[in-house]
Design an enzyme around this catalytic site. Structure first.
Site, PDB file in Angstrom:
ATOM      1  N   LYS A   7       0.830  -1.213   0.000  1.00 35.54           N
ATOM      2  CA  LYS A   7       0.000   0.000   0.000  1.00 35.54           C
ATOM      3  C   LYS A   7       0.862   1.260   0.000  1.00 35.54           C
ATOM      4  O   LYS A   7       0.573   2.216  -0.709  1.00 35.54           O
ATOM      5  CB  LYS A   7      -0.870   0.032   1.259  1.00 35.54           C
ATOM      6  CG  LYS A   7      -2.125  -0.782   1.205  1.00 35.54           C
ATOM      7  CD  LYS A   7      -2.997  -0.360   2.404  1.00 35.54           C
ATOM      8  CE  LYS A   7      -4.436  -0.747   2.256  1.00 35.54           C
ATOM      9  NZ  LYS A   7      -4.687  -2.172   2.332  1.00 35.54           N
ATOM     10  N   ARG A  47      -6.765  -7.925 -11.180  1.00 37.08           N
ATOM     11  CA  ARG A  47      -7.453  -9.138 -11.660  1.00 37.08           C
ATOM     12  C   ARG A  47      -8.831  -8.728 -12.155  1.00 37.08           C
ATOM     13  O   ARG A  47      -9.252  -7.571 -11.978  1.00 37.08           O
ATOM     14  CB  ARG A  47      -7.623 -10.115 -10.494  1.00 37.08           C
ATOM     15  CG  ARG A  47      -8.376  -9.466  -9.346  1.00 37.08           C
ATOM     16  CD  ARG A  47      -8.870 -10.432  -8.295  1.00 37.08           C
ATOM     17  NE  ARG A  47      -9.830  -9.777  -7.425  1.00 37.08           N
ATOM     18  CZ  ARG A  47      -9.538  -9.071  -6.351  1.00 37.08           C
ATOM     19  NH1 ARG A  47      -8.289  -8.933  -5.964  1.00 37.08           N
ATOM     20  NH2 ARG A  47     -10.493  -8.499  -5.642  1.00 37.08           N
TER      21      ARG A  47
END
Ligand code: MV4
Length: 689
Positions: free
Chosen positions: A116, A292
């Protein structure tokens, strides 16, 4: 384009990918575990390779075994679906090393979004808006404290390696910061093996809005508009829709462009989702990027008319993106509801077992028309993506999703009405489901008005779980109809001679039927028991004042007639002045009734058998689902109260405590810690005083 690909996944997403392969004339190879030998996704593909045992670690996570399967079958590319290996750098790397195309982004892009803090640094450089905060390398506690003080409270501490809501701490005041930091670092270290944290301003009532992006290997990158996924429960999405409702065109464009900038910043290729957190006033900030295809991609397919799996295949085969940004158009509104095998009244504990009856609303599967080829039927108003069929079993090994129900409408209002109707047409017998919970959210005022934020479910918890108004009398009439039909006219015997016994010239005949209501909203065992008296008058006595048949319940006697409907399990009945038709599925002594869009269940109490049973008086304690015993809290001889915890099971990563149903003495413990137990297995013996 490829002529054969391997699908390294299972369930609905494997079926979804196989459907596009079929439409494009690409051969598909399934992989499957022991538990999935007869799964729908295996049947949906042209070939299948067994890759190991039932747990994910023994099968769908085995990189070497999957690469070997691709090699052995001559697959040119691997589609990873979502979950499992879809965001695993090692897998993408192994595919590349084996000369097999990984249908997903480059390894470097997966890696860049894996941390992150590192992702935020990249996004900052690309001018993508970030929540005010600190994401630096220096983790000195005093520096972090100063940064938090400067941001202003409340702040949110996040594990840099975390995701899905894990490793987060809200800190309300400066004085609480040091302790929260220690606790957050401890959890981050144990959950992710990395204790780096970042600090953000804590935003109140945020929305989760995400943007679907696509990029090719020729410099093309576009956004396919936005989705709102704010309706979540413990970071599990429940309802998703496209486009995100109530946003100004300029906010949507700015967000789409920021998402494309995010993708470009990591040299992205393929399908990706950029997640933003949005304030009630429409400010949006980058949260993370999912590298994805996502579970909720169908809502985007419905409003764009595009097949995103086809886009993925084309991009992976080095083709340019099928459309430019200018060519992409939004059409109407789509909403997806995830139907899960779970038990809302028991804290959403996953519910396993065989799907004894499964009826989904009329719809189109996987956006493919009835013939299974040719034109994608994406504009069909109802689409169902499911990886299971009636007769299949929801096991503890995998995600317990039964189906995704996706609806399209010209407007949000139209889509919402269609969704409500479609949910009322879902029928599941076997595992418990969240269908009724979904019906309630969809009917709730905040959802209907598009007033979405991530706290919606919690704030409306009481209304969402309040006891419902159900067509009790009508459903009971149908259950009695099914019981009387099953028993050939009497509830006590099925022989044809018994069946005639009710017919007595000039005299009445009555039968007392014992029932127990099984109420999903309460616990199964707290349900009310009651009796219904069925009376059939003799031929001579029938008149307009005395109906030929009556049902009496709770002191009220009403005229009753029934008949079997056209299809199996279908019944019609009249009770008093109400007419009802519906379906009744009999599972042993359980009668599952579906009528007026509601599901009700009754258990028939064989009153004669029960009278005999009462003598025995033995407490039975059985496993509510297959799983593993992780703690035995009592020893034989233990004297226990009603409710005393006796044993703890672990199933589907959750703990389930078995408590004593009544006071008594434990006489036997039948399993030890570590033992695997099957659904319904007796765990202990309790002697009732
Ligand atoms: C936040 C937030 C409030 N302020 N960040 C939760 C999961 C992770 N993806 C980000 N999450 C949040 N980050 C700041 N600065 C509130 C959440 C949050 C949330 C976000 C999206 C969807 C559901 C959520 C539920 C609770 C908290």
């Amino acid at each position: 384009m490829f002529n054969k690909i391997l699908i390294a996944n299972r369930g609905e997403i494997a079926c979804r990918v196989a459907a596009t392969c079929k439409r494009l004339g690409i051969a598909s190879v399934a992989v499957y575990s022991d538990a999935d030998a007869n799964a729908k996704h295996v049947a949906a593909c042209d070939e299948a390779v067994h890759i190991g045992g039932s747990t994910a670690a023994e099968s769908y996570l085995r990189i070497e075994r999957i690469i070997e399967a691709a090699r052995a079958t001559g697959a040119q590319a691997v589609h990873p679906g979502y979950g499992f290996l879809s965001e695993n750098e090692d897998f993408a790397h192994a595919c590349e090393a084996a000369g097999i195309v990984f249908i997903g982004p480059p390894v470097e892009a997966i890696a860049a979004m894996g941390s992150k803090a590192a992702a935020k640094a990249l996004m900052h450089a690309a001018a993508v808006p970030l929540v005010p905060g600190y994401h630096g390398d220096d983790q000195d506690p005093q520096l972090l404290q100063r940064e938090a003080d400067a941001i202003g409270y409340p702040v949110l501490l996040k594990a840099s390696a975390g995701g899905g809501g894990k490793g987060m701490r809200v800190v309300e005041r400066s004085a609480d910061f040091a302790a929260a930091l220690l606790s957050c670092k401890r959890e981050a270290a144990s959950s992710f093996g990395n204790d780096r944290v970042l600090i953000e301003k804590y935003l109140m009532r945020p929305r989760h809005v995400e943007v679907q992006v696509f990029a090719d290997r020729h410099g093309g990158a576009v956004y396919l508009f936005d989705r709102d996924c704010s309706v979540q429960r413990r970071h599990q999405k429940v309802l998703e829709e496209a486009p995100a409702p109530g946003l100004d065109a300029d906010v949507k464009r700015a967000m789409g462009e920021a998402a494309v900038a995010a993708a470009r910043a990591v040299n992205y290729v393929g399908a990706g989702t950029v997640e933003f957190i949005m304030t009630p006033t429409g400010e949006f900030y980058f949260m993370e990027m999912n590298t994805r295809l996502q579970v909720e991609h169908p809502v985007t397919e419905m409003v764009t008319g595009q097949d995103l799996v086809e886009w993925q295949l084309r991009v992976a085969a080095d083709e340019p993106l099928p459309l430019t940004q200018q060519q992409l158009k939004l059409d109407g509104h789509a909403i997806e509801a995830r139907i899960y095998a779970e038990h809302p009244a028991r804290g959403f504990l996953p519910s396993t077992g065989t799907l004894k009856h499964l009826r989904m609303p009329e719809g189109v599967e996987f956006a493919i028309d009835a013939a299974g080829l040719g034109e994608p039927g994406r504009k069909a108003p109802v689409r169902i993506d499911s990886g299971v069929r009636e007769g299949d079993t929801i096991t503890p090994f995998y995600d317990p999703m039964i189906a995704k129900l996706i609806v399209h409408g010209a407007t949000r209002e139209e889509a919402l009405a269609r969704l409500a109707r479609a949910l009322h047409a879902c029928e599941v017998v076997g595992p418990h489901t969240n269908v009724e919970f979904l019906q309630r959210i969809v009917a709730s005022e905040p959802f209907a008005s598009g007033d979405l934020d991530t706290g919606l479910i919690e704030r409306h918890h009481d209304a969402l779980f309040a006891p419902g108004k159900k067509p009790f009398r009508e459903a009971l009439a149908l259950a009695c109809a099914a019981l009387l039909t099953r028993e050939g006219g009497t509830a006590h015997g099925a022989s044809p001679w018994d069946a005639l016994s009710h017919w007595r010239l000039n005299s009445g005949y009555t039968q007392t039927l014992g029932w127990r209501m099984i109420d999903d909203a309460a616990h199964d065992d707290g349900a009310a028991a009651f009796t219904v008296v069925f009376a059939r008058n003799g031929g001579g006595q029938t008149s307009s004042q005395t109906p030929a048949q009556t049902l009496e319940h709770d002191g009220v006697r009403e005229a009753f007639t029934w008949s079997a409907g056209a299809g199996a399990h279908e019944f019609r009945a009249t009770i008093g002045d109400a007419r009802v038709s519906g379906r009744v599925f009999v599972d042993g002594d359980r009668f599952h009734v579906f009528c007026h869009g509601e599901a009700l269940a009754f258990e028939w109490q064989n009153l004669l058998a029960h009278a005999a049973d009462a003598e025995g008086g033995e407490g039975r304690l059985t496993a509510p689902m297959p799983g593993k015993v992780i703690a035995v809290l009592v020893e034989p001889g233990a004297v226990v109260e009603k409710g005393t915890p006796l044993l703890v099971m672990e199933a589907m990563k959750m703990e389930h405590t078995i408590g004593a149903p009544t006071a008594g003495t434990v006489t036997e413990v039948l399993y030890a810690v570590g033992d695997q137990v099957t659904d319904g297995a007796q765990l202990l013996v309790l002697d009732v005083q």
